[in-house]
Structures are given as structure tokens and as C-alpha cells.
Design an enzyme around this catalytic site. Structure first.
Site, mmCIF file in Angstrom:
data_model
loop_
_atom_site.group_PDB
_atom_site.id
_atom_site.type_symbol
_atom_site.label_atom_id
_atom_site.label_comp_id
_atom_site.label_asym_id
_atom_site.label_seq_id
_atom_site.Cartn_x
_atom_site.Cartn_y
_atom_site.Cartn_z
ATOM 1 N N ASP A 42 -3.357 10.145 7.539
ATOM 2 C CA ASP A 42 -3.553 9.689 6.164
ATOM 3 C C ASP A 42 -4.961 10.088 5.709
ATOM 4 O OD1 ASP A 42 -3.207 8.431 3.782
ATOM 5 O OD2 ASP A 42 -2.928 6.417 4.602
ATOM 6 N N ASP A 43 -5.034 10.994 4.754
ATOM 7 C CA ASP A 43 -6.329 11.415 4.180
ATOM 8 C C ASP A 43 -7.230 12.198 5.139
ATOM 9 O OD1 ASP A 43 -5.504 10.025 1.965
ATOM 10 O OD2 ASP A 43 -7.197 8.647 1.891
ATOM 11 N N CYS A 82 -1.398 10.293 -1.879
ATOM 12 C CA CYS A 82 -0.347 10.057 -0.894
ATOM 13 C C CYS A 82 1.052 9.805 -1.433
ATOM 14 C CB CYS A 82 -0.751 8.953 0.065
ATOM 15 S SG CYS A 82 -1.207 7.444 -0.759
ATOM 16 N N LYS A 141 3.018 4.118 8.243
ATOM 17 C CA LYS A 141 2.918 3.890 6.795
ATOM 18 C C LYS A 141 4.100 4.462 6.026
ATOM 19 C CE LYS A 141 0.196 5.831 2.994
ATOM 20 N NZ LYS A 141 -1.141 6.041 2.440
ATOM 21 N N HIS A 143 4.660 3.521 1.978
ATOM 22 C CA HIS A 143 4.022 3.676 0.658
ATOM 23 C C HIS A 143 4.885 4.404 -0.363
ATOM 24 C CE1 HIS A 143 -0.139 4.034 -1.551
ATOM 25 N NE2 HIS A 143 0.697 3.163 -2.098
ATOM 26 N N HIS A 297 -7.430 6.516 6.894
ATOM 27 C CA HIS A 297 -7.675 5.918 5.582
ATOM 28 C C HIS A 297 -8.652 4.748 5.729
ATOM 29 C CE1 HIS A 297 -6.816 4.344 1.605
ATOM 30 N NE2 HIS A 297 -5.933 5.306 1.384
ATOM 31 N N ASP A 349 -1.333 13.924 4.805
ATOM 32 C CA ASP A 349 -0.637 13.872 3.503
ATOM 33 C C ASP A 349 -1.422 14.528 2.380
ATOM 34 O OD1 ASP A 349 -2.571 11.890 3.465
ATOM 35 O OD2 ASP A 349 -1.277 10.339 2.625
ATOM 36 N N LYS A 374 -9.318 14.698 -2.072
ATOM 37 C CA LYS A 374 -8.224 13.811 -2.467
ATOM 38 C C LYS A 374 -8.315 13.424 -3.954
ATOM 39 C CE LYS A 374 -6.421 9.224 -1.510
ATOM 40 N NZ LYS A 374 -6.537 8.001 -0.729
#
Ligand SMILES: *[C@@H]1O[C@H](CO)[C@@H](O)[C@H](O)[C@H]1NC(C)=O
Ligand SMILES: *[C@@H]1O[C@H](CO)[C@@H](O)[C@H](O)[C@H]1NC(C)=O
Length: 584
Positions: A42-43, A82, A141, A143, A297, A349, A374
Site C-alpha cells: 500500500d503506497d 488506492c 486491505k 477498501h 501506509h 497500488d 500518490k
């Protein structure tokens, strides 16, 4: 009574059927169809891992994966944030097609108790593989939404989208998940509540004074009510931090909430245990396991073992812990004898968040030589992410590919390998990657890629194969903070439209093959084919637009908290529980 004794003739027939059908069913299942292990960070920025050029953060397990497989250097996510990026990943389609984008400036789902989410008429690759006999699991995750009309209809739940097992966070790791961390969402809400509180206090005071001086003739009731309302608003604004932790930061196993709020120090070992159990349970049948990390994240939930260990502060610690988790998962795969029969994939992502820097502390990813990050629409740093594939014996090892590819390509690649068929009633934007990964095709099947910010097209890429050039055209780009070189500090994420973006006329043109950092925009003087390139890309954009059909935007009206949608493990508002068995 049924007399079986006289009709033994059924026995050879049944045995025959068993003998004939059993082995063929086995070959069908185990034969050439691989298992799929998808690992998504994530990120994570493309510059955060050793194999992509980092020399300080230690990521030996991810580096080894790249050594044993194929590494893509131009692997592009369909969005720089995301929710839309993950929707595109799972559906193989630009998120604007499923409506998993916003036009309201909230680029991702904001609440677990909101109604937006991945529409049920979208077909994820998990759903197709499930129908082809794969065991399908998601750990980590999601989301992509949860409920539509009530707190437990679970219309957008992973189990409704092709996964037969889910353990993890239906929402997302956010700054708010740890009360004392900085959070844009909480700060904005607090400001709003304090403003309302002040208005109500003013009204209460006016009424009180009016009543006492007999200037207004009212009963005591409105005075008491307005005072109580003001009190409640201030109380809520001061306890907002705690309330959000309960509202958004919880874990579920399938349809049941197991920890609300979740205990971060436990999550990493619990996820690893869940992965091991899934692999053990399903090692005899083809499986798809999507491990969707909460790392890296913010608020960076690193366990004690890794805190203070890296050379890059809290952010580096978190990356190193995630790399260790990757290693643990690959060890389990090996121990179960599944390495050779499994296509393993690693990605992120979207790119690293440049806004997640507070003072001299880095809490967000590093995007290497690429511009932006991002939430910045088309700039390379937000969408160019790691992409590694390992399938021993089937894909070459230590192979690097520079061709433009997309995270949406996972969809057709998995569907074909799993023996499924792409949906015929809609556009799929991903392309089967296998020929490129195997080396039987020299070029990626992508000629053009579109780069959206929310529902607005910010940029487009053209791979002009015969010239060996990758062009990038920017129609719009965010206005950066005057002092923050190349980021929108203080705003959370860059806006995608309105007066906070610059519209480029003529568009900005870069030659990524010579200028990957998008530092030198070309002009008709420096690039003779300037106008021809713009014309060709414009035509491609128009062709792309002609294939879009409007879908309800899930991140507009569906992006506000609604109390009756709030997932709770007790009767609302008693949203707390801990059902995790900790005796291991
Ligand atoms: C490695 O990653 C860290 C953490 O994101 C970053 O601070 C550093 O600049 C990176 N180094 C290189 C050489 O890319
Ligand atoms: C799903 O339904 C929406 C309407 O609710 C529609 O706009 C969209 O085109 C449908 N998508 C597919 C793939 O059929």
C-alpha cells in the site's frame, strides 16, 4: 426394502466411473493451471526497494523474488490513489468504467460506513477463477466498499466479489487509525464541528440573555436544548479521534467483525498465520491468494522487532518489516511444496505519498527518479510501481522488461491461465502479459495508456514501437505548493480539477524514453514531430472516450458517513469487541 444383494452389477459401473473420472479431474485441476499468489503493498514507491535501485532500505526478499523472476520497470497503475487503482486491478478496467472514481474531490472511500463500493455487476478475476474451481482468498486491505442500504447487507464485501475467504480490513489503514497521529480527515471534521459548535453556543447565549432580560418571550426549553446541543457538538469534536478509530479501523473474518478497533501489534502475526492456514488448507487444489498488505501506509504499524532498525527512520522500518513478511509468506509456500506450481506477483497500488512528510520525518514512499507521487494524476511517480512475476521453470529468471504494462493486465493474464474467459459484454482494458513475460513477444500489447485523476483525464502515454519511443502528454496537472517542490503539502492529496490544476494548452509533451523524470517538456522547436504526436494521442483519447458508457460514480454521494451503514460488532453505537483467539 431395497435389495442390493441381487444387483451387484452397479458396483463395477460405479468403480469404473470413479476410476475414469477421478484422475481426469485431478489432471484438470492440478495440471498446467498454476496457483496465484498476489502480493500488493500500500503506497510503496518504486524507489523503495533494492531491486529498483534503493541502496539503504534492506529488502532482500523482494530483491530475491526479482532475481528469480521477471521485473517490470514500466508497470503502471490505473490511478495514483488506492480505491480506483484497486478497483481497476480487480476488474481489469479503467475505474471510470465501473464508476469507482469521484467527481467531488474525495478520491478514495472515506468511511467504512459509506455506501459507495465496487458495483455487484462488475466481474473480478477472483469471481472467474472461483467459477473455475479455484479456492480464492483475500487477506489484508480491501477498501472497495462494504454496505449499500443497511449495516450488514455487505453488498460490496469481498465474499460478494469472488473471494471465498476474507480476513482483514474492509476499510483501509489511515492516519486516523492511531489517535495521536496526524490526520487530514479528522482535522477537517474537527474544524467543521468547532464552527457549528460556536454557532450553536452563540445562539444559546443569545437566547439565554434574551430570556433573562425579558427581551424575547420564550420558555426555558429552547435555551436548555441549544445549550445541550452546543455541549454535545463540542464533546463530539473532542472525542472524534477515538470515534473514528472505532468506526473505521477494525478487522473481519468473512462476514464477522473480529476486532473493533483492531490491535495493531497483533495484526502482522495474525495475517501471517492466516496466510499459512490458507495455503495449508488449499494446497491440493488450485488457489488464488491475494495478500493485500497494510504496510507501508501511514500510520506505519511496525512491530517492536523492526522499530528503529532501518537507516530510514519509521518509514524504512515499516518497509523492512513488510519485506520480512514477504519472506515469511514465500517460506510457507516453499514448505508446502507450492513454489513451482505458483505464479507469484508483487506490486504496489500506487506510488509513494510525498505529502506524508512532516518536518524532517519521512512517512511516505520514495519514487526514485520519477516526478510526483500518490494522488497526482498523471505524473509518473504516482503511477509507476514495482511489478515482479515469479513462476519457476515457466518464466525466465533475472529478466528485466522496460515495456509499458498495466496492473490491469493481471486480469486477463490470470483469467487465461486459470482456464476462464473474459466477460464478452464489456470492455476489458488489461492485456494478457504472458507472451511478454515468457519472452515470446517482444512488445507489450499496450500502445496507449490513459492516466486519470478522479474522473478527469490528466495525461496519456503512447508507445510508438517503430521508433522505440514512449511519449507522454499531459493535458492537466496539479498546482504544487509554492514551497514544497513538487507536492501539494497541507492539502492531503492534490486536487484533480478546478482552480488547483493547470490546464496545459498546448499540452505538455515528454519523451519518457529519454527523459523519464519528465523534466524537459518538448516544444515544436526541440521536437520536429511535436504536433504529429499530439494529434495521434488526441485521436487515441477520443477513441478511448467513445468506448466509455456512464456508470454511477461510487465516490460521490456514496462517500459520506451514514450512521445506519456503520459496521458494528455490537448493537449501534456499541461498536467494540475482541473475538480474536490470542492463545496461539
Ligand atoms: C531509499 O528509500 C528511502 C525510503 O523511502 C529513501 O529515503 C531513500 O532516498 C531511497 N534511496 C535511494 C537511493 O533511492
Ligand atoms: C452496472 O450497472 C450500472 C447501472 O447501475 C450500469 O451503468 C453499468 O453499465 C453496469 N455495468 C456492467 C458491466 O454491466
Amino acid at each position: 426394502m431395497l435389495d442390493l444383494g441381487r444387483s451387484w452389477s452397479w458396483l463395477p459401473l460405479t468403480l469404473g466411473v470413479l476410476l475414469v473420472s477421478k484422475p481426469s479431474a485431478c489432471t484438470d485441476l492440478a495440471g498446467s493451471r498454476p496457483n496465484f499468489l498476489l502480493l500488493m503493498a500500500d503506497d510503496l514507491g518504486i524507489g523503495d526497494t533494492g531491486c529498483y535501485g534503493n541502496d539503504t532500505v534492506r529488502t532482500p526478499n523482494i530483491d530475491q523474488l526479482a532475481k528469480d523472476g521477471v521485473m517490470l520497470t514500466q508497470h503502471i497503475s490505473a490511478s495514483s490513489v488506492c480505491t480506483p487503482s484497486r478497483a481497476a486491478f480487480l476488474t481489469g478496467r479503467y475505474p471510470i468504467r465501473s464508476g469507482m472514481v469521484s467527481s467531488s474531490g474525495y478520491p478514495v472511500l472515506q468511511w467504512a460506513g459509506a455506501s459507495g463500493g465496487i458495483p455487484i455487476n462488475e466481474t473480478t478475476f477472483a469471481k472467474i477463477l472461483q467459477s473455475k474451481g479455484y479456492a480464492t482468498g483475500l487477506i489484508g486491505k480491501w477498501h472497495l466498499g462494504l454496505n449499500c442500504d443497511s449495516a450488514n447487507d455487505h453488498c460490496h464485501h469481498p465474499l460478494n466479489h469472488g473471494f471465498d475467504h476474507f480476513y482483514g480490513m474492509p476499510f483501509s489503514m489511515m492516519g486516523d487509525c492511531i489517535q495521536w497521529e496526524i490526520s487530514e480527515k479528522r482535522a477537517a471534521l474537527e474544524n467543521k464541528l468547532i464552527l457549528y459548535g460556536q454557532i450553536v453556543v452563540f445562539a444559546a447565549l443569545t437566547l439565554t440573555v434574551g430570556k433573562l432580560t425579558h427581551l424575547v418571550s420564550i420558555s426555558w426549553a429552547p435555551v436548555i436544548w441549544s445549550t445541550a446541543a452546543a455541549f454535545l457538538i463540542f464533546l463530539t469534536s473532542y472525542s472524534l479521534g477515538v470515534l473514528i478509530v472505532y468506526a473505521d479501523c477494525f478487522l473481519m473474518r468473512n462476514h464477522t467483525i473480529t476486532e473493533q478497533p483492531m490491535h495493531f501489534q497483533r495484526t502482522t502475526p495474525l495475517f501471517l498465520k492466516e496466510v499459512a492456514l490458507f495455503l495449508q488448507r488449499n494446497k491440493h487444489r488450485p488457489f488464488l491468494l491475494f495478500v493485500s498488505f497494510l504496510h507501508v501506509h501511514t500510520p506505519l504499524i511496525t512491530t517492536k522487532n523492526f522499530r528503529g532498525k532501518s537507516l530510514r527512520g519509521r518509514y524504512g522500518d515499516n518497509i523492512e518489516e513488510m519485506d520480512w513478511m514477504v519472506g515469511k509468506i514465500l517460506d510457507t509456500l516453499d514448505r508446502e511444496g507450492l513454489t513451482k506450481s505458483t505464479l507469484t506477483y508483487f506490486t504496489s497500488d500506487n506510488g509513494g505519498s510525498l505529502e506524508s512528510q512532516f518536518g524532517n520525518n519521512q512517512y511516505g514512499g520514495w519514487n526514485g527518479i520519477y516526478k510526483g507521487g500518490k494522488g497526482m494524476g498523471g505524473w509518473e511517480g504516482g503511477i509507476r510501481v514495482p511489478g515482479i512475476f515469479r513462476w519457476p521453470g515457466e518464466l525466465p529468471a533475472s529478466h528485466v522488461i522496460d515495456e509499458p504494462t498495466s496492473l490491469m493486465d493481471i486480469y486477463p493474464t490470470l483469467v487465461h491461465l486459470g482456464g476462464g474467459q473474459l466477460p464478452q459484454d464489456r470492455v476489458t482494458d488489461g492485456q494478457d502479459l504472458l507472451p511478454l513475460l515468457r519472452g515470446t513477444a517482444r512488445h507489450s500489447a499496450h500502445v496507449f495508456l490513459m492516466h486519470y485523476c478522479d474522473n478527469v483525464l490528466h495525461a496519456a502515454r503512447w508507445h510508438q514501437r517503430e521508433r522505440g519511443t514512449v511519449w507522454k502528454v499531459h493535458y492537466m496537472s496539479p498546482v504544487f505548493h509554492p514551497e514544497g517542490a513538487g507536492a501539494c503539502y497541507g492539502r492531503g492529496a492534490c486536487p484533480c480539477s478546478g482552480d488547483k490544476v493547470t490546464v496545459h494548452d498546448p499540452p505538455l509533451l515528454f519523451d519518457l524514453s529519454r527523459d523519464p523524470s519528465e523534466a524537459h517538456p518538448l516544444t515544436p522547436d526541440t521536437e520536429p514531430s511535436f504536433q504529429d504526436v499530439l494529434n495521434r494521442v488526441k485521436q487515441a483519447v477520443e477513441e478511448h472516450r467513445s468506448t466509455l458508457s456512464p456508470a454511477p460514480l461510487q465516490l460521490d454521494a456514496g462517500n459520506v458517513w451514514q450512521p445506519w451503514l456503520q459496521p458494528c460488532c455490537g448493537p449501534f453505537p456499541l461498536c467494540w469487541c475482541d473475538r480474536e483467539d490470542v492463545q496461539q
